[in-house]
Motif scaffolding. Structure first.
Motif, short mmCIF file in Angstrom:
data_model
loop_
_atom_site.label_atom_id
_atom_site.label_comp_id
_atom_site.label_asym_id
_atom_site.label_seq_id
_atom_site.Cartn_x
_atom_site.Cartn_y
_atom_site.Cartn_z
N CYS A 33 48.27 58.89 50.47
CA CYS A 33 48.52 57.17 50.15
C CYS A 33 47.68 56.40 50.87
N MET A 37 44.19 53.64 49.82
CA MET A 37 43.67 52.49 50.32
C MET A 37 42.61 52.31 50.74
N MET A 329 54.78 51.88 47.10
CA MET A 329 53.42 51.54 48.09
C MET A 329 52.18 51.50 46.92
N TYR A 330 51.96 52.77 46.54
CA TYR A 330 50.85 53.03 45.78
C TYR A 330 50.87 51.93 44.57
N HIS A 333 49.84 48.40 46.05
CA HIS A 333 48.71 47.96 47.15
C HIS A 333 47.52 47.16 46.73
N LEU A 337 45.59 44.54 48.96
CA LEU A 337 44.20 44.98 49.24
C LEU A 337 43.26 43.78 48.93
N THR A 361 47.00 46.58 54.53
CA THR A 361 47.39 46.89 53.27
C THR A 361 48.63 47.92 53.35
N PHE A 362 48.39 49.15 53.99
CA PHE A 362 49.48 49.91 54.07
C PHE A 362 50.75 49.61 54.77
N CYS A 365 52.49 47.03 52.41
CA CYS A 365 53.18 47.68 51.42
C CYS A 365 54.39 48.40 51.84
#
Length: 383
Positions: A33, A37, A329-330, A333, A337, A361-362, A365
């Motif tokens: 994941c 990103m 999250m995916y 994102h 981002l 971003t990670f 999210c």
């Protein structure tokens, strides 16, 4: 055999240690994941929309690297992370294939569809219409994207292409499961070899060579039935049921595969991209495609390396929670981002900007999906 039901229970509940849980899959999900990103953060430095592309959408793009630093760091970071999507494919195959003999096709489809489809539709709508709030798209383009949803994803949601081959894998699992239950090691290996051979065709085509029956009126070449992500489905099953190696042997095989796969993947971009020149992404990314021999080697090595994790390590509770929320999250994102890219690309050197954008971003999210997860019915939004 480890029950997939035990592994999938983490999707809707809190962490409960289990002797049957496949712990290393959670670590892979989290890493894959984050790598997605990193890949999309890197695109700030080598992909540019063409003059006639709709506002806010990365369609009809060209590749252009403007400095030697960007060439180096995009090659290194993006190239190494190209294993991200195949790792997700292997994880699904390892966990779900073959499906349980007592489970019906419709039960399998219904269980997977409930998790995948509602959030997918929700975010297709959000990526079509939400950019209107900050002027990221025009009303006519937003309506066009929204009406196009039954056929494909909108341009602002390019990352959602992945869901379509993922669904195809789910459609194939009930069909291939009876064969996989009785197939020998050699038979599966033969299919994997044909899959790897099929991934060499784009390189032949790149140099103007049509092979194995290809012509302009027949793209369905001899190896076509073995091409695409079906190969990862069989590979995931092969690793689980036919590789019975000690951890030492797994390390001995995995590390050279990772090194060779990574170096080849990184150099494939570095040696083709020309500083200051506009090039076609299909040319410079030919060695970055997820179904190429080098990416298969890199993915296989990394998956094998993670398979040596047999029990939870310190901090696993957080890993498990991120893994549980990784689908949401995916999906979301790209919203974060794009925002972080506008902040950090002008501010930081490329070597710092790419991981910083990906990390921010990670985290964002994760926090947002965590908050959404407390809302009743959140599974229809984040899975």
């Amino acid at each position: 055999m480890v029950s997939s039901a035990n592994q999938e229970s983490h999707l809707s509940g809190s962490f409960r240690p289990s002797a049957t849980r496949i712990y290393f899959l959670d670590y892979i999900r989290v890493m894959a994941c984050f790598m997605v990103m990193v890949v999309h953060s890197s695109e700030n430095y080598y992909l540019c929309p063409s003059a006639d592309a709709p506002a806010g959408e990365m369609v009809d793009v060209v590749s252009k690297i403007t400095s030697s630093d960007a060439r180096l760091w995009v090659s290194l970071l993006d190239g190494f992370c190209r294993m991200s999507v195949p790792l997700f494919m292997l994880t699904s195959s390892y966990l779900l294939c073959p499906m349980h003999e007592e489970e019906s096709w419709m039960s399998f489809f219904r269980r997977r569809a409930r998790r995948i489809i509602p959030p997918m539709i929700a975010f297709l709508v959000l990526y079509s219409l939400l950019p209107l709030l900050w002027g990221g798209t025009s009303l006519s383009q937003a309506l066009s994207d929204f009406l196009y949803i039954p056929l494909n994803f909108p341009g602002a949601a390019g990352h959602m292409w992945f869901l379509y081959p993922l669904i195809s894998i789910y459609l194939l699992i009930p069909i291939l499961s009876p064969w996989l239950r009785q197939a020998s090691r050699g038979q599966e290996l033969f299919v994997i070899i044909l899959f790897v051979l099929s991934t060499t065709l784009p390189f032949f085509n790149h140099y103007g060579l049509e092979v194995f029956g290809q012509v302009w009126w027949n793209p369905y070449h001899m190896l076509y039935p073995f091409a695409g992500y079906i190969g990862y489905l069989v590979l995931g099953h092969f690793i689980r049921f036919h590789i019975h190696w000690s951890d030492v042997r797994r390390y001995a095989v995995a590390i050279p595969c990772i090194i060779l796969g990574a170096v080849t993947t990184i150099l494939s971009f570095y040696m083709q991209i020309e500083i200051g020149a506009e090039q076609q992404p299909t040319d410079v990314e030919i060695g970055w495609c997820f179904c190429t021999p080098n990416v298969i080697l890199l993915t296989f090595g990394m998956f094998l390396l993670f398979s040596t994790i047999h029990k939870p390590t310190s901090g696993y509770k957080v890993i498990h929670d991120i893994s549980r929320l990784s689908y949401g999250m995916y999906l979301m994102h790209m919203f974060f981002l794009v925002m972080y890219s506008s902040i950090f690309v002008p501010m930081l050197h490329v070597a710092l900007a790419i991981p910083t954008i990906a990390a921010c971003t990670f985290v964002s999210c994760y926090l947002l999906t965590k908050i959404i997860s407390f809302i009743p019915g959140s599974r229809y939004i984040i899975g």
